[in-house]
Design an enzyme around this catalytic site. Structure first.
Site, PDB file in Angstrom:
ATOM      1  N   SER A 186       0.751  -1.447   0.051  1.00  0.00           N
ATOM      2  CA  SER A 186       0.040   0.010   0.102  1.00  0.00           C
ATOM      3  C   SER A 186       0.716   1.123  -0.058  1.00  0.00           C
ATOM      4  O   SER A 186       1.613   1.354  -0.989  1.00  0.00           O
ATOM      5  CB  SER A 186      -0.997  -0.139   1.160  1.00  0.00           C
ATOM      6  OG  SER A 186      -1.909   1.122   1.143  1.00  0.00           O
ATOM      7  N   THR A 187       0.690   2.147   1.022  1.00  0.00           N
ATOM      8  CA  THR A 187       1.517   3.455   1.151  1.00  0.00           C
ATOM      9  C   THR A 187       3.073   3.031   0.813  1.00  0.00           C
ATOM     10  O   THR A 187       3.510   2.404   1.721  1.00  0.00           O
ATOM     11  CB  THR A 187       1.261   3.897   2.484  1.00  0.00           C
ATOM     12  OG1 THR A 187       0.006   4.272   2.671  1.00  0.00           O
ATOM     13  CG2 THR A 187       1.897   5.314   2.471  1.00  0.00           C
ATOM     14  N   HIS A 211      -2.673  -0.876  -3.463  1.00  0.00           N
ATOM     15  CA  HIS A 211      -3.812  -0.151  -2.917  1.00  0.00           C
ATOM     16  C   HIS A 211      -3.739   1.082  -3.820  1.00  0.00           C
ATOM     17  O   HIS A 211      -3.088   1.833  -3.793  1.00  0.00           O
ATOM     18  CB  HIS A 211      -3.893   0.395  -1.625  1.00  0.00           C
ATOM     19  CG  HIS A 211      -4.234  -0.802  -0.660  1.00  0.00           C
ATOM     20  ND1 HIS A 211      -3.846  -0.899   0.562  1.00  0.00           N
ATOM     21  CD2 HIS A 211      -4.756  -2.158  -1.025  1.00  0.00           C
ATOM     22  CE1 HIS A 211      -4.191  -1.918   1.127  1.00  0.00           C
ATOM     23  NE2 HIS A 211      -4.721  -2.691   0.319  1.00  0.00           N
ATOM     24  N   MET A 261      -0.235   1.172   5.343  1.00  0.00           N
ATOM     25  CA  MET A 261      -1.237   1.271   6.519  1.00  0.00           C
ATOM     26  C   MET A 261      -1.824   0.038   6.535  1.00  0.00           C
ATOM     27  O   MET A 261      -2.373  -0.514   5.578  1.00  0.00           O
ATOM     28  CB  MET A 261      -1.804   2.316   6.152  1.00  0.00           C
ATOM     29  CG  MET A 261      -1.075   3.878   6.112  1.00  0.00           C
ATOM     30  SD  MET A 261      -2.320   5.135   6.063  1.00  0.00           S
ATOM     31  CE  MET A 261      -3.005   4.940   4.728  1.00  0.00           C
ATOM     32  N   ASP A 265      -4.428  -5.037   5.975  1.00  0.00           N
ATOM     33  CA  ASP A 265      -4.934  -5.734   4.732  1.00  0.00           C
ATOM     34  C   ASP A 265      -3.898  -6.801   4.555  1.00  0.00           C
ATOM     35  O   ASP A 265      -2.742  -6.559   4.334  1.00  0.00           O
ATOM     36  CB  ASP A 265      -5.146  -4.824   3.652  1.00  0.00           C
ATOM     37  CG  ASP A 265      -5.842  -5.427   2.499  1.00  0.00           C
ATOM     38  OD1 ASP A 265      -6.506  -6.479   2.817  1.00  0.00           O
ATOM     39  OD2 ASP A 265      -5.483  -5.091   1.314  1.00  0.00           O
TER      40      ASP A 265
END
Length: 380
Positions: A198-199, A225, A319, A322
């Protein structure tokens, strides 16, 4: 930068050429008890000067601005006053390409404007904007400043695998991943590689996918993401840097070895058996899981339903959690070796931390060594 916690306030610089957008974003951020807008800038040149003067903890930055655009301002800020930056981007093809460049320059994350340069409906994504700014305040700025290897450097590393040009190290990668205690894949069984992030993920994916050999003996399924309209540009950029093929996944296509399939923004990535092998299934109907579509959990749960396969999985910077619930299901159903990115190299140590704390990680690996770990496992 101070750790974000109760009682601490993070100082934000808002950069946008539209007075309306500056006011809208400032009002959104001001509602959060841990954020304070300490300045505004009307263009990139102004942004660089304000970043040096105010030394904010986080910056929100529009890409398209007069005098100096957001990309050039970002580049100069990362050189003069390294600061976590969240970019605001248009959902056009050019906007997506520029966003990928911004990630390469060191931006933490981005927000896709829902209504063009002046988004009258920006309130629709207020929670996303505030959440990403808060998350940006937690990042390791040192990891944002590290440049991924170029294609030429990767080729040198493949030819001389014990030598790391950036560190001068001649230590074996295999020793770093503790191969003496590593699980091994079963010979004769088909294997798939699954990566979730993600991030900070675009840069992490560049670190990993560009180091994989073209003859990798497995397909790679990737969930990053991202909103719709951006994953295609990400795939095209990574494809141009990698020896393996990298593409945005298409519904119904067959999974091929040595190809990385990136889940399209706005669609869950799944797969199923089909004549001659396995095929991609994209799902835009199932709701987001923990706020994400695509979701790492959904992909892992899909994998858990396929009997007779084994998996090598990697959960990297991002973050939240998930991937944790899906990994529990996958490890219960199928033989799976799981790599979690180390805290040392994660831009945001959330997703891999959750995997580690749940006892699901077989190895903790620095991001620059994940490709070597995957290759070693598959070829062991």
């Amino acid at each position: 930068m101070n750790d974000l916690g109760f009682g601490t306030v993070k100082r934000v610089l808002v950069v946008d050429d539209s007075a309306f957008m500056r006011k809208l974003i400032t009002d959104m951020l001001a509602k959060h008890p841990q954020l304070e807008v300490v300045g505004i800038a009307r263009n990139g040149k102004d942004a660089v000067a304000k970043a040096v003067e105010l030394q904010p903890d986080v910056i929100t930055m529009d890409i398209e601005m007069p005098i100096m655009n957001g990309l050039e301002a970002l580049r100069q800020i990362m050189e003069q006053q390294p600061t976590p930056v969240v970019m605001l981007s248009n959902t056009t093809e050019l906007g997506a390409e520029n966003t990928m460049i911004a990630m390469d320059y060191g931006a933490v994350d981005f927000v896709a404007k829902p209504g063009g340069p002046i988004s009258l409906n920006l309130h629709e994504i207020e929670q996303e904007i505030v959440g990403k700014v808060v998350a940006a305040a937690k990042v390791r700025i040192s990891n944002l400043l590290k440049q991924p290897l170029t294609r030429a450097e990767n080729q040198m590393k493949n030819e001389y695998p014990l030598f790391d040009k950036r560190t001068g190290s001649s230590d074996s990668i295999i020793s770093q991943i503790d191969s003496l205690h590593a699980k091994k894949i079963h010979k004769g069984m088909e294997t798939l590689v699954i990566i979730g992030t993600s991030t900070g993920g675009p840069r992490a994916l560049q670190e990993v996918l560009t180091r994989l050999p073209s003859d990798l003996n497995a397909p790679i399924l990737v969930v990053q993401h991202m909103p719709p309209g951006f994953t295609k540009s990400l795939a095209q950029r990574l494809d141009g840097l990698s020896d393996i093929r990298v593409k945005e996944a298409e519904d119904g296509e067959a999974l091929l070895k040595g190809v990385a399939y990136i889940a399209p923004g706005g669609k869950h990535l799944k797969f199923e058996r089909c004549p001659g092998g396995f095929c991609v299934r994209l799902d835009a109907m199932d709701p987001p899981r923990t706020g994400h579509r695509p979701s790492v959990d959904i992909l892992l749960e899909s994998a858990a339903t396929i009997q007779g396969l084994q998996y090598v999985t990697a959960i990297m910077t991002g973050m939240g959690q998930d991937g944790t619930e899906g990994m529990k299901q996958l490890k219960s159903a199928c033989y799976t070796i799981t790599l979690a990115e180390s805290e040392k190299t994660s831009v945001v140590y959330g997703m891999p931390k959750a995997i580690k704390e749940a006892g699901l990680a077989d190895r903790i690996v620095d991001v620059q060594d994940i490709a070597a770990a995957i290759t070693e496992i598959l070829h062991s």
